[in-house]
Design an enzyme around this catalytic site. Structure first.
Site, PDB file in Angstrom:
ATOM      1  N   GLY A   1      -2.006  -1.027  18.004  1.00 50.21           N
ATOM      2  CA  GLY A   1      -2.344  -1.266  16.602  1.00 50.21           C
ATOM      3  C   GLY A   1      -1.576  -0.333  15.683  1.00 50.21           C
ATOM      4  O   GLY A   1      -1.984   0.810  15.460  1.00 50.21           O
TER       5      GLY A   1
ATOM      6  N   LYS B   1       0.859  -1.190   0.000  1.00 50.41           N
ATOM      7  CA  LYS B   1       0.000   0.000   0.000  1.00 50.41           C
ATOM      8  C   LYS B   1       0.889   1.231   0.000  1.00 50.41           C
ATOM      9  O   LYS B   1       1.828   1.333   0.791  1.00 50.41           O
ATOM     10  CB  LYS B   1      -0.906   0.036   1.227  1.00 50.41           C
ATOM     11  CG  LYS B   1      -1.839   1.266   1.210  1.00 50.41           C
ATOM     12  CD  LYS B   1      -2.796   1.291   2.376  1.00 50.41           C
ATOM     13  CE  LYS B   1      -2.133   1.771   3.642  1.00 50.41           C
ATOM     14  NZ  LYS B   1      -3.122   2.027   4.720  1.00 50.41           N
TER      15      LYS B   1
ATOM     16  N   THR C   1      -1.033   5.637  16.609  1.00 49.19           N
ATOM     17  CA  THR C   1       0.418   5.778  16.560  1.00 49.19           C
ATOM     18  C   THR C   1       1.015   4.796  15.567  1.00 49.19           C
ATOM     19  O   THR C   1       1.004   3.588  15.799  1.00 49.19           O
ATOM     20  CB  THR C   1       1.026   5.567  17.960  1.00 49.19           C
ATOM     21  OG1 THR C   1       0.529   6.593  18.824  1.00 49.19           O
ATOM     22  CG2 THR C   1       2.540   5.641  17.922  1.00 49.19           C
TER      23      THR C   1
ATOM     24  N   ASN D   1     -12.146  14.720  22.742  1.00 48.93           N
ATOM     25  CA  ASN D   1     -11.370  15.046  21.553  1.00 48.93           C
ATOM     26  C   ASN D   1     -10.610  16.345  21.782  1.00 48.93           C
ATOM     27  O   ASN D   1     -11.077  17.221  22.537  1.00 48.93           O
ATOM     28  CB  ASN D   1     -12.289  15.192  20.333  1.00 48.93           C
ATOM     29  CG  ASN D   1     -11.507  15.229  19.021  1.00 48.93           C
ATOM     30  OD1 ASN D   1     -10.710  14.338  18.750  1.00 48.93           O
ATOM     31  ND2 ASN D   1     -11.731  16.256  18.219  1.00 48.93           N
TER      32      ASN D   1
END
Length: 321
Positions: free
Chosen positions: A292, A67, A221, A160
Site C-alpha cells: 500500500g 494532496k 513504505t 513496535n
C-alpha cells in the site's frame, strides 16, 4: 471555492464512507477509468521533513486534484502536532477552477486505514482469528480499528520499535473486547493478518516471521529507500498493490525488484480483485501481500465525499478566489 477545515472532518467522514470511497477508486483505477499523476516527494533539508504532492483524475467520478503535504518527524515532540501534515485541493475538471480546499490530516489517516482494510476484505483468510500489528503510532490505531471490522478476530498481537507505545494499540483492542499481547517479531507467526505501519528504512518483518496463508498489509513504505519487510517475503507472496508503477518505484516492491526476486509482472492491482478480473487469493496456504503505497486518488475520493457532506450540512466555508 469551498473550504472544509480540519476541525470539521471528524464529524463528517466515517470509516465506512472512507472504505467505500477507496474501494470504488481502486476498482476505477483497475478498469482504466482513473489514473494518478507522478508523485513528487522530497527531503526539504529542514526539520528532516519529507514533503510532496500526490494527484490524479478520476474520470468516472469527475474528481480532479492533488494532496500537498508530508512528514515532519519532530512535530509531536516539539509542537504537540501530529507528524503527518497535509491539505487536499480539488478542481473543477470542466474549467480547471479550484473548487475546494480540505484539511487532509484525518482524511489521510482514514483513507490509509481504509486501503489496508479493503485489502483484508478481498485477500485475507475468511477465518482469520489473530491480527498482528507492527507499529503503534498515531496511524496504527486507525489501521487496527478499520481492520477489526473485516473479520471476526479473536486476538491482537503487536510489536513496535518503541515498546512504550504499544498501549496505543492495546487500548484499541480493549475497546473491541479483544485480548492484546506484546510479542517479539518471531511471534508474528501466530498472526493470520499482519499490518505493518512504520516509517522504517530497514526491514523488521522477515520471511521467517510469517506463516503460510497469512495476509500482510504493508502500509508504511511510500518513499524511495523506505522498507518494512524483507524483500524475500515478496518473493514468497502473491503481491498486490494500489498502483503498480508506484509500488516498483517507492513501495516495498522497489527492493524485491532491485534484488531480482520479482518482476513488475508479478505485481497485481487490488482493484482487479475487486472487479473480479483477478482471482485474488488462490489457495489457503498462499501468503498474500498488499503493498500500500498511498495514491493521490484515494485522497481525492475521500475529500470529494467530505466536501459533498460539508456542503449539505452547511459547514463548508465559501470564498471567492
Amino acid at each position: 471555492m469551498l473550504i472544509v477545515p480540519e476541525r470539521e472532518i471528524a464529524n463528517l467522514m466515517t470509516r465506512a464512507a472512507a472504505f467505500d470511497a477507496v474501494e470504488q477508486v481502486f476498482a476505477a483505477m483497475a478498469a482504466g477509468d482513473a489514473y494518478n499523476f507522478p508523485v513528487v516527494r522530497e527531503a526539504i533539508g529542514h526539520e528532516e521533513a519529507l514533503y510532496g504532492f500526490k494527484g490524479g483524475f478520476d474520470q468516472a467520478g469527475l474528481t480532479l486534484g492533488l494532496k500537498a503535504g508530508g512528514y515532519w518527524p519532530h512535530n509531536l515532540e516539539k509542537r504537540d502536532l501530529i507528524n503527518h501534515q497535509s491539505t487536499v485541493f480539488l478542481f473543477d475538471p470542466d474549467t480547471g477552477k479550484p473548487s475546494a480546499m480540505v484539511g487532509g490530516n484525518l482524511l489521510t489517516a482514514l483513507r490509509t486505514a481504509a486501503a489496508s482494510s479493503v485489502s483484508i476484505k478481498h485477500l485475507a483468510p475468511p477465518d482469520a482469528k489473530v491480527i498482528g500489528m507492527i507499529g503503534a503510532g498515531h496511524q496504527a490505531t486507525f489501521q487496527l480499528r478499520a481492520a477489526l471490522e473485516q473479520r471476526r478476530f479473536e486476538k491482537v498481537i503487536g510489536w513496535n520499535y518503541h515498546p512504550e507505545m504499544l498501549p496505543n494499540i492495546a487500548k484499541v483492542a480493549q475497546e473491541a473486547g479483544l485480548p492484546f499481547e506484546a510479542v517479539q517479531l518471531d511471534g508474528m507467526v501466530e498472526a493470520d493478518v499482519i499490518i505493518s505501519i512504520t516509517s522504517a528504512f530497514a526491514p523488521s518483518l522477515m520471511a521467517g516471521h510469517v506463516s503460510p496463508g497469512t495476509h500482510i498489509a504493508c502500509m508504511g513504505t511510500d518513499t524511495k529507500g523506505k522498507q518494512e519487510v524483507e524483500a524475500a517475503l515478496l518473493a514468497r507472496s502473491g503481491v498486490f498493490t494500489d498502483e503498480v508503477a508506484q509500488a516498483i518505484s517507492l513501495g516495498e516492491a522497489q527492493h524485491a525488484i532491485a534484488a531480482g526476486l520479482i518482476s513488475e509482472g508479478d505485481i497485481n492491482q487490488l482493484g482487479a480483485v475487486i472487479n473480479g478480473t483477478h482471482p485474488g487469493r488462490i489457495s489457503p496456504d498462499q501468503i498474500t501481500l498488499f503493498d500500500g503505497t498511498g495514491v493521490g486518488l484515494q485522497d481525492l475520493a475521500v475529500a470529494a465525499a467530505v466536501v459533498a457532506l460539508a456542503a449539505a450540512k452547511g459547514v463548508a466555508i465559501k470564498v471567492d478566489i
